[in-house]
Structure formats: structure tokens, C-alpha cells
Design an enzyme around this catalytic site. Sequence first.
Site, PDB file in Angstrom:
ATOM      1  N   GLU A  65     -10.998   2.204  -3.317  1.00 50.53           N
ATOM      2  CA  GLU A  65      -9.991   1.881  -4.338  1.00 50.53           C
ATOM      3  C   GLU A  65      -8.988   0.873  -3.810  1.00 50.53           C
ATOM      4  O   GLU A  65      -9.028   0.485  -2.631  1.00 50.53           O
ATOM      5  CB  GLU A  65      -9.262   3.172  -4.747  1.00 50.53           C
ATOM      6  CG  GLU A  65      -8.497   3.805  -3.576  1.00 50.53           C
ATOM      7  CD  GLU A  65      -7.823   5.133  -3.906  1.00 50.53           C
ATOM      8  OE1 GLU A  65      -8.283   5.838  -4.826  1.00 50.53           O
ATOM      9  OE2 GLU A  65      -6.827   5.454  -3.232  1.00 50.53           O
ATOM     10  N   HIS A  67      -4.618  -0.410  -4.752  1.00 45.84           N
ATOM     11  CA  HIS A  67      -3.397  -0.193  -5.537  1.00 45.84           C
ATOM     12  C   HIS A  67      -2.231  -0.804  -4.791  1.00 45.84           C
ATOM     13  O   HIS A  67      -2.364  -1.207  -3.626  1.00 45.84           O
ATOM     14  CB  HIS A  67      -3.171   1.301  -5.779  1.00 45.84           C
ATOM     15  CG  HIS A  67      -3.455   2.167  -4.593  1.00 45.84           C
ATOM     16  ND1 HIS A  67      -2.710   2.122  -3.447  1.00 45.84           N
ATOM     17  CD2 HIS A  67      -4.452   3.069  -4.338  1.00 45.84           C
ATOM     18  CE1 HIS A  67      -3.206   2.984  -2.566  1.00 45.84           C
ATOM     19  NE2 HIS A  67      -4.273   3.566  -3.077  1.00 45.84           N
ATOM     20  N   HIS A  71      -0.378   3.288   2.148  1.00 44.29           N
ATOM     21  CA  HIS A  71      -0.700   4.581   2.749  1.00 44.29           C
ATOM     22  C   HIS A  71      -0.412   4.541   4.241  1.00 44.29           C
ATOM     23  O   HIS A  71      -0.773   3.581   4.915  1.00 44.29           O
ATOM     24  CB  HIS A  71      -2.207   4.895   2.647  1.00 44.29           C
ATOM     25  CG  HIS A  71      -2.711   5.215   1.285  1.00 44.29           C
ATOM     26  ND1 HIS A  71      -2.134   6.107   0.443  1.00 44.29           N
ATOM     27  CD2 HIS A  71      -3.819   4.779   0.635  1.00 44.29           C
ATOM     28  CE1 HIS A  71      -2.843   6.204  -0.666  1.00 44.29           C
ATOM     29  NE2 HIS A  71      -3.875   5.403  -0.591  1.00 44.29           N
ATOM     30  N   HIS A 105      -9.665   0.097   0.159  1.00 44.65           N
ATOM     31  CA  HIS A 105      -9.758   1.069   1.249  1.00 44.65           C
ATOM     32  C   HIS A 105     -10.621   2.263   0.879  1.00 44.65           C
ATOM     33  O   HIS A 105     -10.729   2.634  -0.283  1.00 44.65           O
ATOM     34  CB  HIS A 105      -8.364   1.532   1.694  1.00 44.65           C
ATOM     35  CG  HIS A 105      -7.541   2.138   0.602  1.00 44.65           C
ATOM     36  ND1 HIS A 105      -6.841   1.370  -0.295  1.00 44.65           N
ATOM     37  CD2 HIS A 105      -7.312   3.432   0.245  1.00 44.65           C
ATOM     38  CE1 HIS A 105      -6.216   2.165  -1.147  1.00 44.65           C
ATOM     39  NE2 HIS A 105      -6.496   3.425  -0.857  1.00 44.65           N
ATOM     40  N   CYS A 119      -1.914  11.816   4.853  1.00 39.04           N
ATOM     41  CA  CYS A 119      -1.657  10.533   4.187  1.00 39.04           C
ATOM     42  C   CYS A 119      -0.309  10.610   3.487  1.00 39.04           C
ATOM     43  O   CYS A 119      -0.090  11.469   2.634  1.00 39.04           O
ATOM     44  CB  CYS A 119      -2.766  10.244   3.181  1.00 39.04           C
ATOM     45  SG  CYS A 119      -2.479   8.728   2.237  1.00 39.04           S
TER      46      CYS A 119
HETATM   47 MN    MN Z   1      -5.520   5.027  -1.975  1.00 40.80          MN
END
Ligand code: MN
Length: 157
Positions: A65, A67, A71, A105, A119
Site C-alpha cells: 500500500e 499513503h 510509519h 510498502h 508500528c
Molecule cells: Mn501502511
Amino acid sequence: MGKQVHFKCRDYVWDGVELIGYKPAQGNADTFKNVSRQNIFMHDEDMDFDSRYFECGKDGFTTLEKHEHVHVVVVMRGKGKVIVGQKVHDVSDHDLIVIPSWAEHQLINTGDEPFGFICTVNAKRDPFGLLTRDEMDELLKNEEIKNCAKVPAGYFN
Ligand code: MN
């Protein structure tokens, strides 16, 4: 009674923390495999971030994904590969991975043991986004990524 301050950990399960699914039920279950989640700290009036513990079981992997939100990942157990943008990183105990904004990632268990990591994310964040077919084709031109990326059949559904 004040807030709970000590959450005892036994076999990677924190006392008082619910063991839940990786993504909400509305999520596309075909984009990941065999991942559990514990929300070990969720933001409150004093702290503006969320820390989650994810664990990929045997052959497990998270969604490939991207965004806007960042993270910060600390490996707690096991071995895995982490795709970040155009690179693949082999990680193990206590390694730190910082996934920048908009980098594609995915975290993949490559060992026989569970692959677990904490995370941390901003409390206020955008939802995750899947790659388009074109973006995926572009990413998979990278041989190293192509050899480890997990893209289940239902990914583009
Ligand atoms: Mn993610």
C-alpha cells in the site's frame, strides 16, 4: 482509579490489550495474509500518536500500500523483508524502519517464526491506499521487489 500504567507482556500479547484483525472488517481481505494486531497505545488527550503491534504468522504479509502518513516500525521478533519504495530491506530483531510519506510498502514474513513489529503512526492520518494496476506494473519492474512482493489475486477487485 487512575489509568493502567503497566501492561504485562506474555508471548507477545499484552495484558488488557485486545488481539484483533489487521484491518477493519470492511477492508479487502485479499490484500494481506495471516496478520494479527494489538492496539498497544491509542492517542488520548495527552498523546497524539497510535502504536500498534502487528504480527505476520507463517507466510503472512501486510497489504502492499501507500499513503501520506509515515510509519515508524521496530521489529520485535522474527525475520522479514520490508519493501519501501524501490528497495527491499532484510530485517530482524530490533531493526528500525522509517517508511516515508507516499512510499509503497509491504512487510513480509520470511521465517518459520512469527514476524512481529511495533508500528507507530500519527493519530490523525489518511486512510491506506492500494496501488493501481499501472503503479503495480511499474513497481514490479524492479526484479528484487518482484521476487518478494505479495499481490494476492483479489488485490485489484
Ligand atoms: Mn501502511
